[in-house]
Design a protein around this motif. Sequence first.
Motif: not given
Ligand code: BGC
Length: 460
Positions: A27, A148, A263-264, A358, A367, A394
């Motif tokens: 991911f 991730i 965040i993104n 974050f 999640w 997103n």
């Molecule tokens: C988010 C992603 C993000 C990533 C960054 C994930 O939990 O769903 O959108 O890019 O965290 O660490």
Amino acid sequence: MSTQAKSTLNFYVVMVATIAAIAGILFGFDTGVVSGAILFIRNEYHLSSLMNGIVVSSVLGGALVGSLLSGSFADYFGRRKLLIITSIIFIIGTLGSAMSLSITYLILSRFIVGLAIGIASFAAPLYISEVAPLEHRGALVSLNQLAITIGIMLAYFVDMIYDHNLNNWRLMFGFGIIPAVILFFGMLFLPKSPRWLALKGRIDEARKTLQRVRGIQFKESELTGIRNSLKEKGSWTLLLQRWLMPAIGIGLALGFLQQCTGINTIIYYAPTIFEMAGFKSAAGAILATTGIGVVNVLFTIIALPLIDRWGRRPLLISGMICMLLSLGFLAFSFAYQADIASLRWFALVSMLVYIAGFAISLGPIMWLIIAEIFPLEIRGFASSLMVSASWMFNAAVALTFLTLIQKLGQTGTFLIYGVICFFGILFVIFKVPETKGASLEQIENNLRAGVRSVDLGKSK
Ligand code: BGC
């Protein structure tokens, strides 16, 4: 009181969660890698900005569709089999991207990778949450978020290493084949989810699996709890029932907050933001971006043991306060950047603090809570809807970011994310339950009893 006695973490369950979490590496890698690869693709195919945007967001479109399908697939095939199928989709999409013969081919292949990401983003945390013992569920499910962040960091490194060789975007994409193959072989050896087995009425198999993953700590009462939660026949129409509204509200809001606090914009556009902040050389911007990747991983590691010790709420609130402050500072440093040159360092520090905030809050905990708050009978379907909504948010943020910067400037844009973050903190304080130490069945009973949403994790 929880329905289980205190348990120590056994090696087997950690291994099971770690292997399933490789889906998270895919991911992170596959969403992160395009930021570097696109520079070369753009030159090779002479892309317009529209086509540029389509190549970058094809993966998000795929993820949206994949996450929508994943709920019914997870109930039909089972969580484990679905993750095996997903690894095959990853392999097909990755090979297709690396070997694509035209831009249309590439967009299609990236869409296929996106399908796999969407399914994995839902199925991996679900599977882990259903295998994990409740005292360690937070940390184990969050291994997926750690994966991730490792995937994103790997992508930044791969982009950096291949940066100077022509045509290397194929290799950049192709690197993703390694975790995909590991996931495929690893999942073949893992057990089916005991909760899914119970859902299918395969109680003896569910018991055997629980005995295997719990070892000597197995208790028949855990299985009884699961069976009790299955008394009512599940169907998607359950979703329309009033008692489920708090869970739906919390799931949607957390998905919204995770994405719409920006965040993104940082994960996908960090080099661009660093350049805007005054880091003139591409090398400087890329180095600073790698720093973002590393801090993201480090703070996720710090959060893991705290999620089950301190609980979800203290981490969410403190992490989001850090995000809020750094968004404010970021907006401020852009507003006064022309006057004070050193403010670009201020921007860098703000972004690092933002990422750290974050990583201990909305990153892992969104999640986790989505995998925890829905009743077993509709967990698959309901949580996949929440995950799809978060992919939609997103894509919306990724697609609007550059336009917002054009129209409102950097200061205005970051202030918008800041305002959303501020209201998000209030939402968490008043609505989000502490699910630490609560069994999934206990959360469900509270939902049914109409308990206030902030109290859903409490024992009655
Ligand atoms: C988010 C992603 C993000 C990533 C960054 C994930 O939990 O769903 O959108 O890019 O965290 O660490």
